[in-house]
Scaffold this active site. Structure first.
Site, PDB file in Angstrom:
ATOM      1  N   HIS A 113      -1.673 -12.268   1.724  1.00  0.00           N
ATOM      2  CA  HIS A 113      -1.081 -12.200   3.023  1.00  0.00           C
ATOM      3  C   HIS A 113      -1.988 -13.137   3.896  1.00  0.00           C
ATOM      4  CE1 HIS A 113      -5.080 -10.027   2.884  1.00  0.00           C
ATOM      5  NE2 HIS A 113      -4.664  -9.138   2.581  1.00  0.00           N
ATOM      6  N   LYS A 142      -7.975  -6.582  -7.699  1.00  0.00           N
ATOM      7  CA  LYS A 142      -8.079  -6.769  -6.427  1.00  0.00           C
ATOM      8  C   LYS A 142      -9.392  -6.912  -5.930  1.00  0.00           C
ATOM      9  CE  LYS A 142      -6.546  -7.888  -2.254  1.00  0.00           C
ATOM     10  NZ  LYS A 142      -5.939  -6.698  -1.290  1.00  0.00           N
ATOM     11  N   HIS A 161      -0.352   3.907   8.005  1.00  0.00           N
ATOM     12  CA  HIS A 161      -1.519   4.808   8.697  1.00  0.00           C
ATOM     13  C   HIS A 161      -0.812   6.107   9.575  1.00  0.00           C
ATOM     14  CE1 HIS A 161      -4.976   2.712   7.424  1.00  0.00           C
ATOM     15  NE2 HIS A 161      -4.064   1.331   7.816  1.00  0.00           N
ATOM     16  N   LEU A 218      -5.240  -6.730   9.168  1.00  0.00           N
ATOM     17  CA  LEU A 218      -6.217  -7.639   8.701  1.00  0.00           C
ATOM     18  C   LEU A 218      -5.570  -8.232   7.537  1.00  0.00           C
ATOM     19  CD1 LEU A 218      -9.407  -5.704   9.307  1.00  0.00           C
ATOM     20  CD2 LEU A 218      -8.595  -7.628  10.433  1.00  0.00           C
ATOM     21  N   HIS A 232       0.792  -1.184  -0.071  1.00  0.00           N
ATOM     22  CA  HIS A 232      -0.026   0.029   0.004  1.00  0.00           C
ATOM     23  C   HIS A 232       0.926   1.232   0.057  1.00  0.00           C
ATOM     24  CE1 HIS A 232      -3.579  -2.294   0.932  1.00  0.00           C
ATOM     25  NE2 HIS A 232      -2.637  -2.953   1.672  1.00  0.00           N
ATOM     26  N   LEU A 233       0.843   2.048  -1.067  1.00  0.00           N
ATOM     27  CA  LEU A 233       1.847   3.271  -1.175  1.00  0.00           C
ATOM     28  C   LEU A 233       1.029   4.542  -0.923  1.00  0.00           C
ATOM     29  CD1 LEU A 233       3.739   2.449  -4.081  1.00  0.00           C
ATOM     30  CD2 LEU A 233       4.631   2.218  -2.114  1.00  0.00           C
ATOM     31  N   ARG A 234      -0.590   4.364  -0.663  1.00  0.00           N
ATOM     32  CA  ARG A 234      -1.116   5.405  -0.525  1.00  0.00           C
ATOM     33  C   ARG A 234      -0.946   6.551  -1.408  1.00  0.00           C
ATOM     34  NH1 ARG A 234      -3.638   1.873   2.839  1.00  0.00           N
ATOM     35  NH2 ARG A 234      -2.809   1.869   4.765  1.00  0.00           N
TER      36      ARG A 234
HETATM   37  O1  DOR Z   1      -3.986  -4.480   7.903  1.00  0.00           O
HETATM   38  C1  DOR Z   1      -4.393  -4.489   6.824  1.00  0.00           C
HETATM   39  N1  DOR Z   1      -3.974  -2.971   5.946  1.00  0.00           N
HETATM   40  N2  DOR Z   1      -5.030  -4.897   5.812  1.00  0.00           N
HETATM   41  C2  DOR Z   1      -5.673  -4.723   4.815  1.00  0.00           C
HETATM   42  O2  DOR Z   1      -6.566  -5.538   3.857  1.00  0.00           O
HETATM   43  C3  DOR Z   1      -5.698  -3.213   4.191  1.00  0.00           C
HETATM   44  C4  DOR Z   1      -4.457  -2.672   4.705  1.00  0.00           C
HETATM   45  C5  DOR Z   1      -4.731  -1.083   4.473  1.00  0.00           C
HETATM   46  O3  DOR Z   1      -4.952  -0.554   3.488  1.00  0.00           O
HETATM   47  O4  DOR Z   1      -4.513  -0.257   5.465  1.00  0.00           O
HETATM   48 ZN    ZN Z   2      -3.007  -5.298   1.804  1.00  0.00          ZN
END
Ligand code: DOR
Ligand code: ZN
Length: 368
Positions: A198, A123, A275, A243, A39-41
């Protein structure tokens, strides 16, 4: 770090290059790896994190769960351009773009994706399963024409493999997904290549191991290093919340065995998911663990602990490109057995994020 990994670090490990075969490996060269799930945001967070991934990996499969999600080829091209613009000068890094599956997606989007050449997968997020999954899929049947187009054009489907059924215990959601959704999907589309992302359970390891060549799995560094006790060591640990959730130690053991046994359908995908600190340290914190700052180094700890450093290259640099039908990287990276301290926080625009192992040591260092 767990005791067994500590013990492994001191024991002699077979040197991949031969001459010092009986002494501990202190330096390891491998083909440059790729990250098959990251995830690069966007915006300030993208600017803060992309260099960490680009320093270690030649390519990465970039998750589309932005807000709003990346649902069209046009959006994927624009996002790709923003990623390239955010790279440090001189960095050579190729973002491999993905689309976010919705029930509204049309098969024509798959035709456009294939023609564009920069979209490498689609996805699937079950609606509500995780961060920015609200627009995900409630019912897979309306997606069947899209999945048929993907099967025909050979565009892989990446699965967040958890049911969202509130009646299913949150620790069982991956195992239930296998029988309830993945098996029917494989029967309906036997030619569709799929990656179970994952994975966290022995059930997933066994399912993928027994599955056809069209089915692979990614494994994160955090699921290899931590079990669910890490969520509660001395108090609630929001920076270990991701998750699918961390599972029992026996499942971690099954993941380590799968990653280190040299099986070509298990490969590296960090799921590094940054995050801002306030979004994690909150009464309703976000799921996601940031590992891109030390990703390859953390995997090296796992492989060393399993006396399998000679298999790290397959997992990190070979099986992923083979599955995605892309060339393996030609250049190399070097890891040195030299501990370094992870900073307590990493700046991200006006925010900070808390990386895995914040304020603690990582045993391996990536050479410049
Ligand atoms: O822990 C997680 N973070 N699991 C995911 O499926 C999404 C990801 C996120 O985008 O933060
Ligand atoms: Zn992910």
């Amino acid at each position: 770090m767990s005791d067994d990994l500590d013990a492994g670090a001191r024991r002699p490990t077979l040197a991949p290059d031969g001459p010092q075969a009986s002494s501990p490996v202190t330096c390891l060269s491998l083909a440059r790896p790729d990250d098959w799930h990251v995830h690069l945001r966007d915006g300030a967070m993208l600017a803060a994190v992309v260099a960490d991934t680009a320093r270690r990996f030649a390519r990465a499969i970039v998750m589309p769960n932005l807000d709003p999600p990346v649902r069209t080829v046009g959006q994927a091209l624009a996002y790709r351009a923003r990623i390239l613009k955010a790279l440090p000068a001189g960095a050579r890094f190729e973002p491999l773009m993905t689309l976010y599956l919705t029930e509204a997606m049309r098969p024509e989007e798959i035709v456009r994706a294939k023609a564009a050449g920069v979209v490498h997968a689609v996805k699937y997020y079950p609606a509500g399963a995780t961060t920015h999954a609200a627009l995900g899929v409630r019912d897979l049947r309306p997606c069947y024409p899209v999945l048929a187009a993907m099967e025909r054009l050979d565009l892989p489907l990446l699965l967040h493999g958890e049911v969202t059924d509130p009646a299913v215990d949150v620790f069982d959601r991956e195992a239930v997904f296998l029988e309830r959704h993945l098996l029917p999907l494989m029967r309906a589309f036997p030619g569709l290549r799929m990656v179970l992302e994952h994975i966290t359970t022995r059930a997933a390891v066994e399912f993928v191991s027994a599955g056809p060549d069209t089915l692979a799995a990614t494994i994160t560094a955090h699921h290899l290093l931590l079990d669910r006790n890490a969520l509660f060591v001395g108090g609630l640990r929001p920076h270990h919340y991701c998750l699918p959730l961390l599972k029992r130690a026996e499942h971690r053991g099954a993941l380590v065995a799968a990653a280190t046994r040299g099986h070509p359908r298990f490969f590296l995908g960090t799921d590094s998911a940054p995050h801002p600190r306030h979004a994690k340290e909150s009464p309703c914190g976000c799921a996601g663990i940031y590992t891109a700052h030390a990703a390859l180094e953390l995997y090296a700890e796992v492989f060393e602990g399993a006396h399998a450093l000679d298999r790290l290259e397959g997992f990190a640099s070979q099986y992923g490109p083979d599955f995605y039908r892309l060339p393996r990287n030609q250049d190399r990276v070097t890891l040195i057995k030299e501990p370094w301290q992870v900073p307590p926080t990493i700046a991200a625009g006006a925010d900070v994020l808390v990386p895995l192992r914040a304020g603690e040591a990582v045993a391996w260092r990536l050479a410049d």
